[in-house]
Design an enzyme around this catalytic site. Structure first.
Site, mmCIF file in Angstrom:
data_model
loop_
_atom_site.group_PDB
_atom_site.id
_atom_site.type_symbol
_atom_site.label_atom_id
_atom_site.label_comp_id
_atom_site.label_asym_id
_atom_site.label_seq_id
_atom_site.Cartn_x
_atom_site.Cartn_y
_atom_site.Cartn_z
ATOM 1 N N GLU A 1 3.734 3.924 -0.300
ATOM 2 C CA GLU A 1 4.603 4.440 -1.498
ATOM 3 C C GLU A 1 5.698 5.484 -1.006
ATOM 4 N N GLU B 1 1.317 0.804 10.195
ATOM 5 C CA GLU B 1 0.028 0.551 10.499
ATOM 6 C C GLU B 1 -0.661 1.865 11.097
ATOM 7 N N THR C 1 0.646 5.844 12.099
ATOM 8 C CA THR C 1 1.427 6.352 13.102
ATOM 9 C C THR C 1 0.620 6.417 14.314
ATOM 10 N N LEU D 1 0.886 -1.115 -0.063
ATOM 11 C CA LEU D 1 0.079 -0.164 0.204
ATOM 12 C C LEU D 1 0.823 1.128 0.070
ATOM 13 N N ARG E 1 19.922 -7.153 41.093
ATOM 14 C CA ARG E 1 21.020 -6.074 40.991
ATOM 15 C C ARG E 1 21.349 -5.292 42.283
ATOM 16 N N PHE F 1 -7.821 15.887 8.571
ATOM 17 C CA PHE F 1 -7.193 15.432 7.247
ATOM 18 C C PHE F 1 -7.686 16.306 6.051
HETATM 19 P P1 TGC Z 1 -11.000 8.789 4.432
HETATM 20 O O1 TGC Z 1 -11.979 9.508 3.788
HETATM 21 O O2 TGC Z 1 -11.095 9.280 5.912
HETATM 22 O O3 TGC Z 1 -11.549 7.178 4.601
HETATM 23 C C1 TGC Z 1 -12.142 6.914 3.133
HETATM 24 C C2 TGC Z 1 -13.180 5.739 3.708
HETATM 25 O O4 TGC Z 1 -12.639 4.839 4.256
HETATM 26 C C3 TGC Z 1 -13.254 4.606 5.645
HETATM 27 N N1 TGC Z 1 -12.477 4.136 6.476
HETATM 28 C C4 TGC Z 1 -12.046 2.972 6.933
HETATM 29 N N2 TGC Z 1 -13.031 2.063 6.773
HETATM 30 C C5 TGC Z 1 -12.562 1.000 7.409
HETATM 31 N N3 TGC Z 1 -11.847 0.857 8.271
HETATM 32 C C6 TGC Z 1 -11.055 1.762 8.450
HETATM 33 N N4 TGC Z 1 -9.623 1.926 9.280
HETATM 34 C C7 TGC Z 1 -10.933 3.039 7.818
HETATM 35 N N5 TGC Z 1 -10.570 4.216 7.782
HETATM 36 C C8 TGC Z 1 -11.437 5.037 6.988
HETATM 37 C C9 TGC Z 1 -13.892 6.337 5.973
HETATM 38 O O5 TGC Z 1 -15.128 6.160 6.587
HETATM 39 C C10 TGC Z 1 -14.308 6.485 4.391
HETATM 40 O O6 TGC Z 1 -15.603 5.702 4.039
HETATM 41 P P2 TGC Z 1 -16.695 6.499 3.100
HETATM 42 O O7 TGC Z 1 -17.758 5.323 2.966
HETATM 43 O O8 TGC Z 1 -17.030 7.612 3.721
HETATM 44 O O9 TGC Z 1 -15.844 6.613 1.976
HETATM 45 O O10 TGC Z 1 -9.735 8.728 4.077
HETATM 46 P P3 TGC Z 1 -8.509 9.551 3.938
HETATM 47 O O11 TGC Z 1 -7.683 9.597 2.912
HETATM 48 O O12 TGC Z 1 -8.756 10.991 4.557
HETATM 49 O O13 TGC Z 1 -7.458 8.762 5.038
HETATM 50 C C11 TGC Z 1 -7.712 8.462 6.493
HETATM 51 C C12 TGC Z 1 -6.530 7.922 7.137
HETATM 52 C C13 TGC Z 1 -5.328 9.013 7.310
HETATM 53 C C14 TGC Z 1 -7.043 7.622 8.676
HETATM 54 C C15 TGC Z 1 -6.037 6.621 6.333
HETATM 55 O O14 TGC Z 1 -5.650 7.054 5.349
HETATM 56 C C16 TGC Z 1 -5.043 5.906 7.199
HETATM 57 O O15 TGC Z 1 -5.306 5.095 8.005
HETATM 58 N N6 TGC Z 1 -3.676 6.335 7.111
HETATM 59 C C17 TGC Z 1 -2.479 5.147 7.723
HETATM 60 C C18 TGC Z 1 -1.853 4.585 6.906
HETATM 61 C C19 TGC Z 1 -1.514 3.379 7.391
HETATM 62 O O16 TGC Z 1 -1.828 2.751 8.441
HETATM 63 N N7 TGC Z 1 -0.767 2.377 6.224
HETATM 64 C C20 TGC Z 1 -0.415 1.035 6.912
HETATM 65 C C21 TGC Z 1 0.301 0.452 5.617
HETATM 66 S S1 TGC Z 1 0.479 -1.268 5.955
HETATM 67 C C22 TGC Z 1 1.482 -1.411 7.158
HETATM 68 O O17 TGC Z 1 2.120 -0.680 7.763
HETATM 69 C C23 TGC Z 1 1.948 -2.915 7.484
HETATM 70 S S2 TGC Z 1 3.232 -3.105 8.504
HETATM 71 C C24 TGC Z 1 3.386 -4.659 8.913
HETATM 72 C C25 TGC Z 1 2.730 -5.283 9.977
HETATM 73 O O18 TGC Z 1 1.365 -5.124 10.357
HETATM 74 O O19 TGC Z 1 3.235 -6.047 10.647
HETATM 75 P P1 FAD Z 2 4.856 9.925 6.857
HETATM 76 O O1 FAD Z 2 3.583 9.753 6.485
HETATM 77 O O2 FAD Z 2 5.770 10.703 6.165
HETATM 78 O O3 FAD Z 2 4.999 10.597 8.347
HETATM 79 C C1 FAD Z 2 5.896 11.194 9.145
HETATM 80 C C2 FAD Z 2 5.819 11.884 10.414
HETATM 81 O O4 FAD Z 2 4.512 12.778 9.775
HETATM 82 C C3 FAD Z 2 5.030 10.972 11.154
HETATM 83 O O5 FAD Z 2 5.311 11.365 12.811
HETATM 84 C C4 FAD Z 2 3.360 11.352 11.206
HETATM 85 O O6 FAD Z 2 2.722 11.125 12.390
HETATM 86 C C5 FAD Z 2 3.319 12.662 10.896
HETATM 87 N N1 FAD Z 2 2.207 12.975 10.002
HETATM 88 C C6 FAD Z 2 1.853 12.670 8.847
HETATM 89 N N2 FAD Z 2 0.637 13.304 8.665
HETATM 90 C C7 FAD Z 2 0.244 13.914 9.664
HETATM 91 C C8 FAD Z 2 -1.007 14.573 9.792
HETATM 92 N N3 FAD Z 2 -1.965 14.634 9.064
HETATM 93 N N4 FAD Z 2 -0.978 15.348 11.036
HETATM 94 C C9 FAD Z 2 0.056 15.303 12.019
HETATM 95 N N5 FAD Z 2 1.163 14.302 11.896
HETATM 96 C C10 FAD Z 2 1.103 13.795 10.602
HETATM 97 N N6 FAD Z 2 3.564 -0.390 4.433
HETATM 98 C C11 FAD Z 2 2.685 -1.245 3.588
HETATM 99 O O7 FAD Z 2 2.183 -1.026 2.689
HETATM 100 N N7 FAD Z 2 3.169 -2.813 3.650
HETATM 101 C C12 FAD Z 2 3.959 -3.146 4.476
HETATM 102 O O8 FAD Z 2 4.091 -4.675 4.623
HETATM 103 C C13 FAD Z 2 4.543 -2.245 5.462
HETATM 104 N N8 FAD Z 2 5.521 -2.635 6.353
HETATM 105 C C14 FAD Z 2 6.373 -2.060 6.908
HETATM 106 C C15 FAD Z 2 7.461 -2.469 7.972
HETATM 107 C C16 FAD Z 2 8.411 -1.460 8.402
HETATM 108 C C17 FAD Z 2 9.619 -1.991 9.200
HETATM 109 C C18 FAD Z 2 7.875 -0.012 8.355
HETATM 110 C C19 FAD Z 2 8.884 0.939 8.985
HETATM 111 C C20 FAD Z 2 6.856 0.353 7.671
HETATM 112 C C21 FAD Z 2 5.993 -0.688 6.842
HETATM 113 N N9 FAD Z 2 5.012 0.093 6.013
HETATM 114 C C22 FAD Z 2 4.442 -0.816 5.265
HETATM 115 C C23 FAD Z 2 4.891 1.459 5.910
HETATM 116 C C24 FAD Z 2 4.004 2.182 7.132
HETATM 117 O O9 FAD Z 2 2.943 1.899 7.102
HETATM 118 C C25 FAD Z 2 4.557 3.637 6.967
HETATM 119 O O10 FAD Z 2 5.888 3.742 7.463
HETATM 120 C C26 FAD Z 2 3.495 4.364 8.016
HETATM 121 O O11 FAD Z 2 2.308 4.500 7.348
HETATM 122 C C27 FAD Z 2 4.063 6.212 7.781
HETATM 123 O O12 FAD Z 2 4.474 6.420 6.693
HETATM 124 P P2 FAD Z 2 5.573 7.375 6.186
HETATM 125 O O13 FAD Z 2 6.761 6.221 6.927
HETATM 126 O O14 FAD Z 2 5.654 7.669 4.955
HETATM 127 O O15 FAD Z 2 5.835 8.490 7.133
#
Ligand code: TGC
Ligand code: FAD
Length: 393
Positions: A141, A372, A374, A139, A277, A392
């Site tokens: 980028e 997942e 921050t 997901l 300790r 947002f």
């Molecule tokens: P936004 O307009 O808020 O949402 C779009 C639509 O989605 C709904 N929604 C959700 N639905 C289900 N579950 C959720 N968690 C949802 N969050 C939002 C929302 O209600 C809306 O629905 P509708 O019907 O109105 O269209 O979207 P936005 O673009 O403003 O973004 C919101 C935000 C910032 C919360 C979201 O983009 C976000 O969660 N950002 C964080 C990104 C993230 O967590 N990335 C993780 C990548 S994967 C990873 O890190 C794997 S790590 C490996 C491991 O797990 O071990």
């Molecule tokens: P950024 O989004 O650039 O954030 C940088 C800082 O800005 C953070 O402190 C954040 O809280 C802050 N910030 C950003 N926006 C706001 C806001 N609106 N208001 C206030 N503060 C804000 N992703 C995948 O898709 N698949 C994976 O398998 C996966 N595995 C991962 C494994 C590791 C080891 C790591 C480190 C990351 C992984 N991720 C994966 C990505 C991970 O989900 C992202 O790193 C995370 O979502 C944060 O994105 P970023 O690193 O680009 O930080």
């Protein structure tokens, strides 16, 4: 008493054990024994080398850890509390091992199970459940982390299917995966999920080097250079950012449980160390400032256990809201990281050496705090839920 029982003595201050069903305890105890026997002896060596113990993958499969809370297709089909307890036990060893299981189950098997065709499910789920195939989830980028809604990877429809172009960053399991769940934008601007076999021409995964965190986990950058996939590789029901975010709920749920394992490991190590300790002629555990740190740790572990358990009960009843998952991920990871840092402090100089584990947990939890969603992104998700105002837009 078994060594692993001893390690958990005193970590259940409120008798949360009594709130578990017998089969939930059985699952937890079986995974606890497996982690002590198979994972703990390997982890320090792999963390030092910056390698993932791939030999464990089929064993994770045999233990039923992969996609454990999914039903059918060779998955264990346990309830969500049992699934959470499994992840807690695995993360007691290392967040990187739990990450492997989270990605495989919550971010690869779940979208196939939830959004896939019957053929996709039959082709991939049994292999992934056994650990005979590995998946990754793309997901994030380089320019779109917290804001995946802006992602730039493109999917163009062709006469036979789809052509993908773009790149993905920080992808767990990337360069050992057989299949990648890739989120890309189609020509009409809609985000959709695709299954991409990693052997396809134009697919490249490169290891991200130099990590101080999650060293026993594989993290890659993925390049998709005009990768052609057949029409049947589209996940038909994965449409819109929401589909991807629903997968994150599964993984965030697992993290809220998993980090309790890190907390328990760090607390037990700090408590044992503090009792033994001696400084100024007394065990450091007798000093009030040290006791305050230990009490903080136990308090937060107890709260995290109760939070995760109720979260699991809500999920099992189908009543869980994603904002509740955010609250638990945010809270439990925040305190896990603080507990790891305090444990490191209590161990003094010894706390920076990996044979004591706490520094490894501490470094790993820096990632868990960020991935997942921050900590601050989860603050804003819950903030929007309670105020009605989105930060947002
Ligand atoms: P936004 O307009 O808020 O949402 C779009 C639509 O989605 C709904 N929604 C959700 N639905 C289900 N579950 C959720 N968690 C949802 N969050 C939002 C929302 O209600 C809306 O629905 P509708 O019907 O109105 O269209 O979207 P936005 O673009 O403003 O973004 C919101 C935000 C910032 C919360 C979201 O983009 C976000 O969660 N950002 C964080 C990104 C993230 O967590 N990335 C993780 C990548 S994967 C990873 O890190 C794997 S790590 C490996 C491991 O797990 O071990
Ligand atoms: P950024 O989004 O650039 O954030 C940088 C800082 O800005 C953070 O402190 C954040 O809280 C802050 N910030 C950003 N926006 C706001 C806001 N609106 N208001 C206030 N503060 C804000 N992703 C995948 O898709 N698949 C994976 O398998 C996966 N595995 C991962 C494994 C590791 C080891 C790591 C480190 C990351 C992984 N991720 C994966 C990505 C991970 O989900 C992202 O790193 C995370 O979502 C944060 O994105 P970023 O690193 O680009 O930080």
């Amino acid at each position: 008493m078994r060594a692993d029982q001893d390690l958990f003595e005193g970590v259940d201050y409120y008798g949360v054990e009594d709130l578990l069903q017998p089969e939930e305890r059985e699952v937890r105890d079986a995974v606890r024994e497996f982690v002590s026997r198979r994972c703990m002896p390997l982890i320090v060596e792999h963390f030092r080398a910056g390698t993932f113990p791939e030999e464990l993958i089929p064993e994770f499969g045999k233990m039923g850890l992969l996609g454990a809370n999914l039903r059918g297709y060779g998955c264990a089909g346990v309830n969500n509390v049992s699934y959470g307890l499994m992840l807690q036990e695995v993360e007691r060893c290392d967040s990187g091992l739990r990450s492997f299981i989270s990605v495989q189950g919550a971010l690869v098997m779940y979208p196939i199970w939830e959004y896939g065709t019957q053929e996709q499910k039959e082709r991939w789920l049994p292999l992934l459940a056994k650990g005979e195939a590995v998946g990754c989830f793309g997901l994030t980028e380089p320019d779109y982390g917290s804001n995946p809604g802006g992602l730039q990877t493109r999917a163009v429809e062709t006469s036979s299917g789809w052509r993908l172009q773009g790149s993905k960053m920080w992808i767990t399991n990337g360069h050992i995966a057989d299949v990648a769940v890739i989120w890309a934008r189609t020509e009409d601007g809609v985000i959709r999920g695709f299954l991409v076999e990693t052997e396809r021409e134009g697919f490249e995964a490169r290891e991200i080097e130099g990590k101080f965190s999650m060293r026993a986990s594989i993290t890659s950058q993925i390049f998709l250079d005009d990768v052609e996939i057949p029409r049947e590789n589209l996940l038909p029901k994965a449409e819109g950012l929401k589909a991807a975010l629903r997968c994150l709920n599964q993984a965030r749920y697992g993290i809220a449980w998993g980090v309790i394992g890190s907390m328990m490991a760090c607390y037990r190590e700090a408590l044992d160390y503090a009792r033994n300790r001696v400084q100024f002629g007394k065990p450091i555990a007798s000093f009030q400032l040290v006791q305050r740190k230990l009490v903080y740790m136990l308090t937060e572990i107890t709260k995290a256990q109760l939070l995760a358990l109720q979260l699991g009960r809500l999920k099992d009843r189908g009543e869980l809201r994603h904002t509740q998952v955010s609250l638990a991920k945010r809270n439990n990871v925040y305190h896990a990281l603080r507990i790891a840092r305090l444990a490191r402090d209590i161990l003094g100089g010894n706390g920076i050496v990996d044979e004591h584990h706490v520094i490894r947990h501490m470094c790993n939890l820096e990632t868990v705090y960020t991935y997942e969603g921050t900590h601050d992104i989860h603050t804003l998700i819950v903030g929007e839920d309670i105020t009605g105002f989105s930060a947002f837009q």
